[in-house]
Design a protein around this motif. Structure first.
Motif, PDB file in Angstrom:
ATOM      1  N   ASN A   1       0.820  -1.312   0.035  1.00  0.00           N
ATOM      2  CA  ASN A   1       0.092  -0.003  -0.090  1.00  0.00           C
ATOM      3  C   ASN A   1       0.902   1.263  -0.015  1.00  0.00           C
ATOM      4  O   ASN A   1       0.170   2.241  -0.196  1.00  0.00           O
ATOM      5  CB  ASN A   1      -1.065   0.035   1.420  1.00  0.00           C
ATOM      6  CG  ASN A   1      -2.206  -1.163   1.064  1.00  0.00           C
ATOM      7  OD1 ASN A   1      -2.527  -1.667   0.109  1.00  0.00           O
ATOM      8  ND2 ASN A   1      -2.356  -1.722   2.265  1.00  0.00           N
TER       9      ASN A   1
ATOM     10  N   ARG B   1      -4.946  11.439 -15.318  1.00  0.00           N
ATOM     11  CA  ARG B   1      -5.228  11.487 -13.848  1.00  0.00           C
ATOM     12  C   ARG B   1      -4.743  10.467 -13.132  1.00  0.00           C
ATOM     13  O   ARG B   1      -4.102  10.514 -12.012  1.00  0.00           O
ATOM     14  CB  ARG B   1      -6.468  11.830 -13.783  1.00  0.00           C
ATOM     15  CG  ARG B   1      -7.149  13.215 -14.208  1.00  0.00           C
ATOM     16  CD  ARG B   1      -8.478  13.453 -13.770  1.00  0.00           C
ATOM     17  NE  ARG B   1      -8.944  14.739 -14.209  1.00  0.00           N
ATOM     18  CZ  ARG B   1     -10.225  15.383 -13.916  1.00  0.00           C
ATOM     19  NH1 ARG B   1     -11.070  14.287 -13.302  1.00  0.00           N
ATOM     20  NH2 ARG B   1     -10.631  16.249 -14.322  1.00  0.00           N
ATOM     21  N   ASN B   2      -4.867   9.360 -13.571  1.00  0.00           N
ATOM     22  CA  ASN B   2      -4.435   8.075 -13.032  1.00  0.00           C
ATOM     23  C   ASN B   2      -2.834   7.493 -13.055  1.00  0.00           C
ATOM     24  O   ASN B   2      -2.690   6.564 -12.945  1.00  0.00           O
ATOM     25  CB  ASN B   2      -5.249   6.839 -13.186  1.00  0.00           C
ATOM     26  CG  ASN B   2      -5.364   6.264 -14.654  1.00  0.00           C
ATOM     27  OD1 ASN B   2      -4.716   7.351 -15.510  1.00  0.00           O
ATOM     28  ND2 ASN B   2      -6.149   5.311 -14.958  1.00  0.00           N
ATOM     29  N   ASN B   3      -2.129   8.603 -13.502  1.00  0.00           N
ATOM     30  CA  ASN B   3      -0.841   8.181 -13.707  1.00  0.00           C
ATOM     31  C   ASN B   3       0.098   7.550 -12.688  1.00  0.00           C
ATOM     32  O   ASN B   3       0.443   6.494 -12.686  1.00  0.00           O
ATOM     33  CB  ASN B   3       0.023   9.422 -14.254  1.00  0.00           C
ATOM     34  CG  ASN B   3       1.511   8.998 -14.354  1.00  0.00           C
ATOM     35  OD1 ASN B   3       2.094   8.138 -14.723  1.00  0.00           O
ATOM     36  ND2 ASN B   3       2.272  10.092 -13.665  1.00  0.00           N
ATOM     37  N   LYS B   4      -0.190   8.248 -11.557  1.00  0.00           N
ATOM     38  CA  LYS B   4       0.333   7.763 -10.447  1.00  0.00           C
ATOM     39  C   LYS B   4      -0.134   6.223  -9.982  1.00  0.00           C
ATOM     40  O   LYS B   4       0.636   5.337  -9.343  1.00  0.00           O
ATOM     41  CB  LYS B   4       0.355   8.743  -9.037  1.00  0.00           C
ATOM     42  CG  LYS B   4       0.866   8.335  -7.891  1.00  0.00           C
ATOM     43  CD  LYS B   4       0.763   9.532  -6.791  1.00  0.00           C
ATOM     44  CE  LYS B   4       1.430   9.071  -5.612  1.00  0.00           C
ATOM     45  NZ  LYS B   4       1.540  10.172  -4.446  1.00  0.00           N
ATOM     46  N   LYS B   5      -1.435   6.164 -10.103  1.00  0.00           N
ATOM     47  CA  LYS B   5      -2.067   4.729  -9.724  1.00  0.00           C
ATOM     48  C   LYS B   5      -1.455   3.690 -10.563  1.00  0.00           C
ATOM     49  O   LYS B   5      -1.071   2.668 -10.121  1.00  0.00           O
ATOM     50  CB  LYS B   5      -3.583   4.930  -9.959  1.00  0.00           C
ATOM     51  CG  LYS B   5      -4.169   3.896  -9.629  1.00  0.00           C
ATOM     52  CD  LYS B   5      -4.162   3.223  -8.116  1.00  0.00           C
ATOM     53  CE  LYS B   5      -4.674   2.147  -7.652  1.00  0.00           C
ATOM     54  NZ  LYS B   5      -4.546   1.693  -6.140  1.00  0.00           N
ATOM     55  N   LYS B   6      -1.199   3.793 -11.943  1.00  0.00           N
ATOM     56  CA  LYS B   6      -0.866   2.895 -12.813  1.00  0.00           C
ATOM     57  C   LYS B   6       0.698   2.633 -12.416  1.00  0.00           C
ATOM     58  O   LYS B   6       1.182   1.551 -12.597  1.00  0.00           O
ATOM     59  CB  LYS B   6      -0.686   3.542 -14.111  1.00  0.00           C
ATOM     60  CG  LYS B   6      -2.223   3.353 -14.748  1.00  0.00           C
ATOM     61  CD  LYS B   6      -2.259   3.731 -16.232  1.00  0.00           C
ATOM     62  CE  LYS B   6      -3.819   3.429 -16.823  1.00  0.00           C
ATOM     63  NZ  LYS B   6      -3.779   3.457 -18.281  1.00  0.00           N
TER      64      LYS B   6
ATOM     65  N   GLU C   1       2.124   2.887  -9.454  1.00  0.00           N
ATOM     66  CA  GLU C   1       1.995   2.143  -8.204  1.00  0.00           C
ATOM     67  C   GLU C   1       1.668   0.732  -8.644  1.00  0.00           C
ATOM     68  O   GLU C   1       2.398  -0.118  -8.054  1.00  0.00           O
ATOM     69  CB  GLU C   1       1.044   2.659  -7.435  1.00  0.00           C
ATOM     70  CG  GLU C   1       1.008   2.181  -6.079  1.00  0.00           C
ATOM     71  CD  GLU C   1      -0.038   2.696  -5.180  1.00  0.00           C
ATOM     72  OE1 GLU C   1      -0.261   2.080  -3.965  1.00  0.00           O
ATOM     73  OE2 GLU C   1      -0.847   3.726  -5.642  1.00  0.00           O
ATOM     74  N   GLU C   2       0.842   0.347  -9.559  1.00  0.00           N
ATOM     75  CA  GLU C   2       0.556  -0.998  -9.899  1.00  0.00           C
ATOM     76  C   GLU C   2       1.631  -1.760 -10.454  1.00  0.00           C
ATOM     77  O   GLU C   2       1.792  -2.827  -9.996  1.00  0.00           O
ATOM     78  CB  GLU C   2      -0.762  -1.079 -10.720  1.00  0.00           C
ATOM     79  CG  GLU C   2      -2.086  -0.470 -10.163  1.00  0.00           C
ATOM     80  CD  GLU C   2      -3.254  -0.545 -10.943  1.00  0.00           C
ATOM     81  OE1 GLU C   2      -2.938  -0.577 -12.530  1.00  0.00           O
ATOM     82  OE2 GLU C   2      -4.464  -0.107 -10.773  1.00  0.00           O
TER      83      GLU C   2
END
Length: 454
Positions: free
Chosen positions: A391, A424-429, A431-432
């Protein structure tokens, strides 16, 4: 609809596990090299026009194995369990006579060509021939004087790095101007001679695009009569992975930037390919024993090459045909921070290399050395990543990955990254992605060898 004979080019597929060539028009004999494939578990050659004697080695030695030869009426011989006709003596003699005739023709042709070449050599000896000979000799028969000259008397300007057993210099061969990397051993070091021999034994039999290629060696004496030993390798223009991960201020070459996310992934994949080859596809499996960023070299295309086999070990088959961990009584193998726990007891195995690879992955994506001063007492790089996983991986990732600068001239890869960053979801991708990679690093670097490294 395949026709003709089974091509000899298949001989190079030594890791082949399954092959189905059934229901074709293949003719000729079954190649003997199929019997030499150690990993071949399934072979279907049924319903073709194959003929001649069936091999008896490898997969052909066991009739109960997954092998099918039905529908080839002219096949003969093989192990009795295949229930094939006995090969006739007449056919064998005919085949032998045919081979003898072919051998004689080839022999006469080769002999004729040799005589012609011999005559032409003495009639048309030219400066170009001399130049070619000189170039070959300069690469294969280097003397101490050649090494000294190519490195400008081992000048500091040509010094690429220093290790416990020797120093590496940039050199230019006088014959053809080829730039090389020359590893000069400290012969006075008690482990240097064994390191030299071990590295020669390992490198003489391996060839892979992700393993540093050796050009030649030099075993001679210097001008004072002291032993001199060196190894000459292909020059890697982008230096070591260590220099990229941990650049020294004011010493970074012009044009070098931080490694991008995709570049790090490509390096990790290259190193994995190298170790897959060493562990599973060499004639005798090899354990490297010293994987770390300074032993991963990058060429002009940023392709990674594993080098420094001075601590490597061969894994030999035991009496029950299983590759076992080797136990060695010599000094501890490896570099502090990358040494697997079981090496403390003298056990050397492929799982040890996997542990070092796991530590390398964690270092590549966190930007922290396993010997960082923050790691003390019970805290190490494995525990450091494990506590943040999954996380909070973005809290421990190498900060340079979060601030990759845009460059209009960087080409397709950077263009894709810019488009990716606009979402917008760059950081999320990201992270995955990091969770997937770091999970592999954690699994490989577990303290129990057989717990998860497999």
């Amino acid at each position: 609809m395949f026709g003709g004979t089974i091509p000899e080019s298949l001989k190079s597929l030594r890791g082949l596990e399954e092959l189905d060539l059934s229901w074709n028009n293949l003719s000729g004999q079954i190649p003997e090299f199929f019997g030499q494939f150690l990993f071949l578990k399934y072979l279907n050659l049924s319903y073709n026009k194959l003929e001649g004697e069936v091999p008896k080695e490898g997969i052909f030695a066991n009739a109960s194995a997954n092998i099918s030869l039905i529908g080839n009426e002219k096949l003969c011989g093989g192990v009795p369990e295949l229930l094939l006709n006995v090969c006739s003596t007449k056919a064998s003699k005919k085949h032998i006579n045919k081979r003898v005739v072919i051998s004689i023709i080839i022999g006469v042709t080769v002999a004729t060509l040799l005589v012609i070449s011999f005559v032409l050599y003495y009639k048309k000896k030219s400066s170009r021939t001399s130049s070619t000979t000189s170039s070959i000799e300069s690469q294969l028969c280097l003397s101490y004087s050649d090494i000294l000259k190519s490195t400008d008397n081992f000048s500091n300007e040509n010094l690429l790095g220093v290790g416990s057993c020797g120093s590496v210099y940039k050199g230019t061969l006088s014959g053809d101007g080829k730039i090389v990397a020359i590893k000069v051993l400290k012969v006075q070091h008690q482990r240097a001679l064994k390191s030299f021999i071990d590295e020669c034994n390992a490198l003489k039999s391996i060839r892979h695009r992700n393993i540093l290629k050796i050009i030649t060696v030099c075993s001679s004496v210097d001008y004072e009569g002291n032993d001199f030993k060196s190894l000459v390798f292909e020059f890697m223009s982008n230096g070591s992975l260590d220099n990229w991960l941990h650049p020294v201020p004011n010493e970074q070459p012009v044009g070098i930037k931080n490694l991008t996310l995709m570049q790090r992934l490509n390096v990790a994949i290259d190193v994995a390919f190298a170790f897959d080859y060493l562990h599973h596809h060499c004639e005798t499996p090899i354990v490297h024993c010293d994987l770390k960023p300074s032993n991963v070299l990058l060429d002009e295309d940023m392709t990674a090459h594993v080098g420094d086999f001075g601590l490597s070990k061969f894994l030999f088959e035991s009496s029950n045909n299983a590759l076992q961990s080797q136990i060695t009584s010599v000094a501890l193998r490896g570099s502090f921070g990358y040494i697997p726990p079981e090496y403390m007891d003298g056990h050397v195995s492929r799982l040890g290399d996997i542990y070092s690879y796991g530590i390398l992955l964690l270092e590549m994506f966190t930007g922290k050395r396993p010997t960082d001063e923050m790691f003390k007492d019970d805290l190490n790089i494995h525990n450091f990543v494990s506590m943040a996983f999954p996380n909070h991986v973005m809290d421990i990732v190498d900060p340079s990955l979060l601030f990759e600068e845009e460059n209009e001239d960087d080409g397709v890869e950077e263009t894709m990254m810019r488009n990716f960053e606009t979402q917008r979801n760059n950081k999320k991708k990201m992270e995955e992605f990091l969770v997937l990679v770091l999970r592999i690093g954690l699994m490989c670097s577990t303290t129990s060898p057989r717990e998860a490294r497999k």
